[in-house]
Design an enzyme around this catalytic site. Structure first.
Site, short mmCIF file in Angstrom:
data_model
loop_
_atom_site.label_atom_id
_atom_site.label_comp_id
_atom_site.label_asym_id
_atom_site.label_seq_id
_atom_site.Cartn_x
_atom_site.Cartn_y
_atom_site.Cartn_z
N CYS A 164 0.94 -1.24 -0.05
CA CYS A 164 -0.10 -0.06 -0.10
C CYS A 164 0.83 1.20 -0.04
O CYS A 164 1.81 1.46 1.02
CB CYS A 164 -0.76 0.17 1.34
SG CYS A 164 -1.99 1.65 1.56
N HIS B 216 -8.44 7.34 3.55
CA HIS B 216 -7.67 8.62 3.82
C HIS B 216 -8.90 9.55 3.54
O HIS B 216 -9.60 9.71 2.77
CB HIS B 216 -6.82 8.78 2.58
CG HIS B 216 -6.85 8.61 1.29
ND1 HIS B 216 -7.44 7.17 0.72
CD2 HIS B 216 -7.23 9.39 0.14
CE1 HIS B 216 -7.55 7.35 -0.65
NE2 HIS B 216 -7.41 8.61 -0.84
#
Length: 132
Positions: free
Chosen positions: A5, A97
Site C-alpha cells: 500500500c 484517507h
C-alpha cells in the site's frame, strides 16, 4: 500496515505534519489546492465504514489539529473535508484517507454547492428544486 500500500509505505517523512497512535497526517503529494492534507489510519483498511470507533475519533481529532496548522501556514478562507469510499466514488488507493482541502476566495468562480459538484447534473439543486 501492509507493504503493498502506497500509504502504508509512506516514504517522504518531511510531508508528515501530525501523528498519534492511530493516525498519520501529511501533505498530499498531488494537492488540489495549497495545503491539501490527508489523514490516514495506521491500520490498513479501505473505507471509512470499516474504521473502529477509536479510529474515527482519532481521525476527527487529527483533522482538527491539521486545520490549525494549515490556518497558520496557508490562511485559507474555508475547507472541504472528503472521503472517497469505493471505486465508484473515486477511491484509487484502497487505504482510508480523509482529504482536508483548503479553499481560497476565487479558487472557483462560484463555490455554492461545494462537494455536490461531484455529480454535476445534480449539483445545482437550488435552481431545480421548484421545477418538479
Amino acid at each position: 500496515m501492509t507493504t503493498e500500500c502506497l500509504f502504508c509505505e509512506l516514504k517522504n517523512q518531511e510531508r508528515i505534519i501530525g501523528e498519534c497512535d492511530l493516525t498519520i497526517t501529511f501533505i498530499d503529494n498531488f494537492p488540489a489546492s495549497p495545503g491539501h492534507t490527508l489523514v490516514i489510519p495506521k491500520r490498513h483498511f479501505a473505507t471509512y465504514f470499516e474504521a473502529s470507533e477509536a479510529e474515527l475519533l482519532a481521525i476527527g481529532i487529527a483533522v482538527q489539529k491539521a486545520k490549525l496548522i494549515l490556518d497558520k501556514e496557508f490562511t485559507p478562507d474555508a475547507y472541504n473535508i472528503g472521503v472517497n469510499n469505493g471505486e465508484m466514488a473515486g477511491q484509487s488507493i484502497k487505504h482510508l484517507h480523509v482529504h482536508l482541502i483548503p479553499r481560497y476566495k476565487g479558487d472557483v468562480e462560484n463555490p455554492k454547492g461545494g462537494v455536490r459538484w461531484i455529480l454535476k447534473d445534480r449539483a445545482n439543486y437550488w435552481d431545480n428544486k421548484n421545477k418538479a
